[in-house]
Design an enzyme around this catalytic site. Structure first.
Site, PDB file in Angstrom:
ATOM      1  N   LYS A 176       0.125   4.284  -0.145  1.00 55.66           N
ATOM      2  CA  LYS A 176      -0.453   5.473   0.525  1.00 55.66           C
ATOM      3  C   LYS A 176      -0.216   6.709  -0.345  1.00 55.66           C
ATOM      4  CE  LYS A 176       0.055   3.055   4.861  1.00 55.66           C
ATOM      5  NZ  LYS A 176       0.221   3.096   6.293  1.00 55.66           N
ATOM      6  N   HIS A 222      -9.246   1.204   5.229  1.00 54.14           N
ATOM      7  CA  HIS A 222      -7.940   1.373   5.867  1.00 54.14           C
ATOM      8  C   HIS A 222      -8.084   2.265   7.097  1.00 54.14           C
ATOM      9  CE1 HIS A 222      -3.791   2.402   6.600  1.00 54.14           C
ATOM     10  NE2 HIS A 222      -3.480   1.309   5.925  1.00 54.14           N
ATOM     11  N   ASN A 254       0.874  -1.179   0.000  1.00 57.50           N
ATOM     12  CA  ASN A 254       0.000   0.000   0.000  1.00 57.50           C
ATOM     13  C   ASN A 254       0.908   1.226   0.000  1.00 57.50           C
ATOM     14  OD1 ASN A 254      -1.771   2.060   0.497  1.00 57.50           O
ATOM     15  ND2 ASN A 254      -2.341   1.385   2.565  1.00 57.50           N
ATOM     16  N   GLU A 306      -6.354   4.580   8.181  1.00 58.73           N
ATOM     17  CA  GLU A 306      -6.127   6.022   7.935  1.00 58.73           C
ATOM     18  C   GLU A 306      -7.392   6.670   7.386  1.00 58.73           C
ATOM     19  OE1 GLU A 306      -2.575   5.383   5.701  1.00 58.73           O
ATOM     20  OE2 GLU A 306      -1.576   4.769   7.543  1.00 58.73           O
ATOM     21  N   SER A 333       4.103  -2.262  10.153  1.00 61.31           N
ATOM     22  CA  SER A 333       5.560  -2.345  10.287  1.00 61.31           C
ATOM     23  C   SER A 333       6.124  -3.691   9.846  1.00 61.31           C
ATOM     24  CB  SER A 333       5.988  -1.994  11.718  1.00 61.31           C
ATOM     25  OG  SER A 333       5.612  -0.663  12.025  1.00 61.31           O
ATOM     26  N   GLU A 392      -4.765  -4.965  10.590  1.00 61.62           N
ATOM     27  CA  GLU A 392      -3.723  -3.963  10.788  1.00 61.62           C
ATOM     28  C   GLU A 392      -3.957  -3.255  12.121  1.00 61.62           C
ATOM     29  OE1 GLU A 392      -1.983  -2.700   6.695  1.00 61.62           O
ATOM     30  OE2 GLU A 392      -3.606  -1.349   7.226  1.00 61.62           O
TER      31      GLU A 392
HETATM   32  P1  13P Z   1       3.489   0.296   7.599  1.00 67.42           P
HETATM   33  O1  13P Z   1       3.986  -0.979   6.957  1.00 67.42           O
HETATM   34  O2  13P Z   1       4.204   1.519   7.110  1.00 67.42           O
HETATM   35  O3  13P Z   1       3.413   0.189   9.078  1.00 67.42           O
HETATM   36  O4  13P Z   1       1.961   0.476   7.078  1.00 67.42           O
HETATM   37  C1  13P Z   1       1.080  -0.565   7.176  1.00 67.42           C
HETATM   38  C2  13P Z   1      -0.155  -0.198   6.454  1.00 67.42           C
HETATM   39  O5  13P Z   1      -0.909   0.658   6.900  1.00 67.42           O
HETATM   40  C3  13P Z   1      -0.433  -0.852   5.169  1.00 67.42           C
HETATM   41  O6  13P Z   1      -1.722  -0.597   4.740  1.00 67.42           O
END
Ligand code: 13P
Length: 250
Positions: A11, A94, A9, A96, A212, A166
């Site tokens: 982002k 997600h 992802n 976020e 992570s 997540e």
């Molecule tokens: P990170 O791998 O940067 O922690 O992000 C995870 C994530 O939100 C994938 O959608």
């Protein structure tokens, strides 16, 4: 037997030209990976990435989609627009989007239902915040997110649904859930899916872990019984980091 599914992802990172360069190299270097591979660029990068990955086995996904056919929804992108450029997979819910854009379980469910009707494959994200975990509400939160997110789906629909667990506190923080904690949450999510759709569907549902994930921890996570892949953020942005992850079972 569930095939491992590793997704990146991106982002809000990479310009279209950066994304295309990355995708071209990924197409070559992912050709012999034993896992299913997906990348999710931003909307403006999608055409360039689709073009760069033509003929490759890497799936291209969107990070979001609207739940209407079209019309007066300023700033939004429809399923038909994505289909037209060859994108048929979408990440929904997600954390976020839940956290910064107020997406509720009901709203996410509307998107899941609409995208399925339009023939999309879905990656539905769920996960608890640190305070929800610390106050003993992990199962309540995950149970609700899974049940409401998948409300109104048939067992057949589930062939098009991947769930990504997540934990919000592990995203972009460098803190990974321990393999045992992640496995515990994954097994619980699978039991919730079994409760709704039956154990056959639950056994076939891919549940990715996200938060992570790095080349240094991916093997241990993937070795867990109910962890069937990863949704990778930061470490999906460079080939140095992403390639060892998609080759974790070679
Ligand atoms: P990170 O791998 O940067 O922690 O992000 C995870 C994530 O939100 C994938 O959608």
């Amino acid at each position: 037997m569930r095939q491992l599914y590793i997704a990146g992802n991106w982002k809000m990172n990479k310009t279209p030209s950066e994304a295309a360069l990355f995708a071209k190299e990924l197409a070559e270097k992912a050709a012999d990976a034993k896992v299913k591979v997906m990348v999710a660029p931003t909307f403006v990068c999608l055409p360039a990435v689709v073009e760069a990955l033509k003929g490759s086995r890497v799936i291209v996904a969107a990070q979001n989609v609207n739940d209407h056919e079209g019309g007066a929804y300023t700033g939004e992108v429809s399923c038909d627009m994505l289909s037209d450029i060859g994108v048929k997979t979408v990440i929904l819910g997600h954390s976020e989007r839940r956290q910064y854009y107020g997406e509720t379980d009901e709203f996410i469910n509307a998107k899941v239902l609409f995208a399925l009707k339009k023939g999309f494959d879905i990656v539905l994200c769920v996960g608890e915040t640190l305070s929800e975990r610390e106050s003993g509400r992990l199962r309540e939160v995950l149970g609700r997110q899974v049940k409401v997110g998948l409300s109104g789906l048939s067992a057949e629909d589930m062939a098009h649904v991947t769930i990504a667990y997540e934990p919000v506190w592990a995203i972009g923080t460098g803190k990974t859930a321990t393999p045992a904690d992640a496995e515990d949450a994954h097994a619980f999510i699978r039991s919730v899916v079994a409760g709704i759709f039956g154990s056959d569907v639950a056994e076939n549902t891919i549940i990715q872990y996200g938060g992570s994930v790095k080349s240094g921890n991916v093997r241990e996570l993937m070795a867990q019984k109910d962890i069937d892949g990863a949704l990778v953020g930061g470490a999906s942005l460079t080939l140095d980091q992403f390639l060892p992850i998609i080759h974790c079972v070679d």
